[in-house]
Motif scaffolding. Structure first.
Motif, PDB file in Angstrom:
ATOM      1  N   GLY A 172      12.917  51.759  35.117  1.00 38.92           N
ATOM      2  CA  GLY A 172      14.038  50.993  35.653  1.00 38.92           C
ATOM      3  C   GLY A 172      14.045  49.523  35.257  1.00 38.92           C
ATOM      4  O   GLY A 172      14.987  48.788  35.566  1.00 38.92           O
ATOM      5  N   TRP A 173      12.995  49.079  34.573  1.00 37.21           N
ATOM      6  CA  TRP A 173      12.859  47.658  34.258  1.00 37.21           C
ATOM      7  C   TRP A 173      14.044  47.116  33.466  1.00 37.21           C
ATOM      8  O   TRP A 173      14.633  46.104  33.829  1.00 37.21           O
ATOM      9  CB  TRP A 173      11.561  47.376  33.503  1.00 37.21           C
ATOM     10  CG  TRP A 173      11.504  45.952  33.059  1.00 37.21           C
ATOM     11  CD1 TRP A 173      11.872  45.447  31.845  1.00 37.21           C
ATOM     12  CD2 TRP A 173      11.137  44.821  33.859  1.00 37.21           C
ATOM     13  NE1 TRP A 173      11.724  44.084  31.828  1.00 37.21           N
ATOM     14  CE2 TRP A 173      11.282  43.685  33.056  1.00 37.21           C
ATOM     15  CE3 TRP A 173      10.690  44.678  35.162  1.00 37.21           C
ATOM     16  CZ2 TRP A 173      11.000  42.398  33.529  1.00 37.21           C
ATOM     17  CZ3 TRP A 173      10.405  43.405  35.623  1.00 37.21           C
ATOM     18  CH2 TRP A 173      10.556  42.288  34.811  1.00 37.21           C
ATOM     19  N   HIS A 174      14.373  47.755  32.360  1.00 40.68           N
ATOM     20  CA  HIS A 174      15.390  47.208  31.449  1.00 40.68           C
ATOM     21  C   HIS A 174      16.758  47.106  32.123  1.00 40.68           C
ATOM     22  O   HIS A 174      17.465  46.115  31.942  1.00 40.68           O
ATOM     23  CB  HIS A 174      15.453  48.033  30.164  1.00 40.68           C
ATOM     24  CG  HIS A 174      14.181  47.950  29.374  1.00 40.68           C
ATOM     25  ND1 HIS A 174      13.783  46.808  28.719  1.00 40.68           N
ATOM     26  CD2 HIS A 174      13.195  48.851  29.183  1.00 40.68           C
ATOM     27  CE1 HIS A 174      12.618  47.013  28.135  1.00 40.68           C
ATOM     28  NE2 HIS A 174      12.230  48.251  28.414  1.00 40.68           N
ATOM     29  N   GLN A 175      17.112  48.108  32.910  1.00 39.04           N
ATOM     30  CA  GLN A 175      18.385  48.062  33.630  1.00 39.04           C
ATOM     31  C   GLN A 175      18.384  46.925  34.656  1.00 39.04           C
ATOM     32  O   GLN A 175      19.372  46.198  34.793  1.00 39.04           O
ATOM     33  CB  GLN A 175      18.646  49.393  34.318  1.00 39.04           C
ATOM     34  CG  GLN A 175      19.967  49.449  35.036  1.00 39.04           C
ATOM     35  CD  GLN A 175      20.210  50.796  35.687  1.00 39.04           C
ATOM     36  OE1 GLN A 175      19.383  51.711  35.609  1.00 39.04           O
ATOM     37  NE2 GLN A 175      21.342  50.937  36.347  1.00 39.04           N
ATOM     38  N   THR A 176      17.283  46.756  35.358  1.00 41.14           N
ATOM     39  CA  THR A 176      17.183  45.685  36.354  1.00 41.14           C
ATOM     40  C   THR A 176      17.234  44.316  35.671  1.00 41.14           C
ATOM     41  O   THR A 176      17.910  43.401  36.138  1.00 41.14           O
ATOM     42  CB  THR A 176      15.889  45.834  37.183  1.00 41.14           C
ATOM     43  OG1 THR A 176      15.902  47.123  37.795  1.00 41.14           O
ATOM     44  CG2 THR A 176      15.781  44.760  38.247  1.00 41.14           C
ATOM     45  N   TRP A 177      16.529  44.177  34.545  1.00 41.45           N
ATOM     46  CA  TRP A 177      16.544  42.911  33.793  1.00 41.45           C
ATOM     47  C   TRP A 177      17.969  42.599  33.330  1.00 41.45           C
ATOM     48  O   TRP A 177      18.434  41.470  33.464  1.00 41.45           O
ATOM     49  CB  TRP A 177      15.584  43.001  32.603  1.00 41.45           C
ATOM     50  CG  TRP A 177      15.499  41.733  31.822  1.00 41.45           C
ATOM     51  CD1 TRP A 177      16.246  41.380  30.727  1.00 41.45           C
ATOM     52  CD2 TRP A 177      14.649  40.609  32.076  1.00 41.45           C
ATOM     53  NE1 TRP A 177      15.902  40.125  30.293  1.00 41.45           N
ATOM     54  CE2 TRP A 177      14.916  39.637  31.098  1.00 41.45           C
ATOM     55  CE3 TRP A 177      13.671  40.355  33.038  1.00 41.45           C
ATOM     56  CZ2 TRP A 177      14.248  38.416  31.050  1.00 41.45           C
ATOM     57  CZ3 TRP A 177      13.005  39.137  32.981  1.00 41.45           C
ATOM     58  CH2 TRP A 177      13.303  38.185  32.002  1.00 41.45           C
ATOM     59  N   GLN A 178      18.657  43.595  32.790  1.00 42.96           N
ATOM     60  CA  GLN A 178      20.036  43.372  32.320  1.00 42.96           C
ATOM     61  C   GLN A 178      20.957  42.950  33.461  1.00 42.96           C
ATOM     62  O   GLN A 178      21.828  42.105  33.276  1.00 42.96           O
ATOM     63  CB  GLN A 178      20.586  44.630  31.626  1.00 42.96           C
ATOM     64  CG  GLN A 178      20.017  44.864  30.254  1.00 42.96           C
ATOM     65  CD  GLN A 178      20.203  43.675  29.322  1.00 42.96           C
ATOM     66  OE1 GLN A 178      21.238  43.018  29.293  1.00 42.96           O
ATOM     67  NE2 GLN A 178      19.159  43.377  28.564  1.00 42.96           N
ATOM     68  N   ALA A 179      20.759  43.519  34.624  1.00 44.70           N
ATOM     69  CA  ALA A 179      21.579  43.141  35.785  1.00 44.70           C
ATOM     70  C   ALA A 179      21.348  41.682  36.180  1.00 44.70           C
ATOM     71  O   ALA A 179      22.243  41.026  36.721  1.00 44.70           O
ATOM     72  CB  ALA A 179      21.273  44.060  36.966  1.00 44.70           C
ATOM     73  N   GLN A 180      20.153  41.166  35.893  1.00 48.09           N
ATOM     74  CA  GLN A 180      19.803  39.782  36.241  1.00 48.09           C
ATOM     75  C   GLN A 180      20.149  38.795  35.123  1.00 48.09           C
ATOM     76  O   GLN A 180      20.009  37.592  35.300  1.00 48.09           O
ATOM     77  CB  GLN A 180      18.309  39.688  36.564  1.00 48.09           C
ATOM     78  CG  GLN A 180      17.874  40.535  37.732  1.00 48.09           C
ATOM     79  CD  GLN A 180      18.600  40.167  39.007  1.00 48.09           C
ATOM     80  OE1 GLN A 180      18.693  39.011  39.370  1.00 48.09           O
ATOM     81  NE2 GLN A 180      19.123  41.156  39.696  1.00 48.09           N
ATOM     82  N   ARG A 181      20.539  39.282  33.943  1.00 50.34           N
ATOM     83  CA  ARG A 181      20.774  38.425  32.777  1.00 50.34           C
ATOM     84  C   ARG A 181      21.694  37.238  33.054  1.00 50.34           C
ATOM     85  O   ARG A 181      21.400  36.131  32.618  1.00 50.34           O
ATOM     86  CB  ARG A 181      21.334  39.224  31.593  1.00 50.34           C
ATOM     87  CG  ARG A 181      20.341  40.019  30.824  1.00 50.34           C
ATOM     88  CD  ARG A 181      19.207  39.241  30.197  1.00 50.34           C
ATOM     89  NE  ARG A 181      19.629  38.195  29.299  1.00 50.34           N
ATOM     90  CZ  ARG A 181      18.950  37.081  29.079  1.00 50.34           C
ATOM     91  NH1 ARG A 181      17.810  36.859  29.673  1.00 50.34           N
ATOM     92  NH2 ARG A 181      19.389  36.162  28.257  1.00 50.34           N
TER      93      ARG A 181
END
Length: 148
Positions: free
Chosen positions: A82-91
Motif C-alpha cells: 500500500g505504500w506507493h498508493q499512500t505516497w501518491q495520495a500525499q504528493r
C-alpha cells in the motif's frame, strides 16, 4: 509508532529535533524494508510536516526524504504493497513543502522534488541563498546522469 506520533502532536510548536528521533527509529530506516506501519503513519507525518503550528518541521521533512530514499533503494518485495498508493495520495502536500515559507523546510524538501524540472523550477524561484545552493548541488548530479 502511535506513541511517537502522539507525543509530537501533543508537543506541537514545542516539538524539537530530538523529539523526532524516536519516529525515525519507528520507521526502521536502514533495514531495507518499508513495513505497513510506515504506510499507515505516512499521512500523519506529512500532516505534521505541513502544519505551521508544528515545531521541528524541517526534521519531519528530512524524515520524508529519508523514507523516499529508503523506498527507492529497497527490494520491491520488501515495500508494503500500500505504500506507493499512500505516497501518491500525499504528493500534493509533499510537493507544497517546496514552497513553504520556512527556508529550512524548503531545503529539506528538495529531495522530494522528483525530477530535474522540479529542481530547476525551485532553483529559479528560490530567494534564500542556502536553499538555492542546495538545489544547485542536487541539480548537478541529476543533469550529469541525464546526459549519459
Amino acid at each position: 509508532m502511535r506513541r511517537a506520533l502522539r507525543r509530537l502532536a501533543l508537543k506541537g510548536e514545542a516539538t524539537t529535533e530530538e523529539d523526532c528521533y524516536p519516529l525515525f527509529d519507528c520507521f526502521a530506516l536502514g533495514t531495507g524494508r518499508v513495513a505497513s506501519v510506515a504506510t499507515a503513519a505516512l499521512p500523519f507525518v506529512v500532516a505534521h510536516a505541513d502544519d505551521p503550528d508544528m515545531g521541528a518541521r524541517a526534521t519531519l521533512v528530512e524524515l520524508l526524504a529519508s523514507l523516499s530514499k529508503a523506498v527507492a533503494e529497497a527490494d520491491p518485495g520488501l515495500v508494503d504493497p500500500g505504500w506507493h498508493q499512500t505516497w501518491q495520495a500525499q504528493r500534493p502536500q509533499i510537493r507544497a513543502l517546496l514552497a513553504n515559507p520556512l527556508p529550512e523546510v524548503r531545503r529539506q524538501a528538495l529531495p522530494l522534488g522528483e525530477g530535474v524540472g522540479v529542481l530547476l523550477e525551485q532553483w529559479h524561484a528560490e530567494t534564500d541563498p542556502t536553499v538555492r545552493l542546495t538545489a544547485s548541488c542536487q541539480l548537478k548530479p541529476t543533469v550529469t546522469q541525464q546526459r549519459r
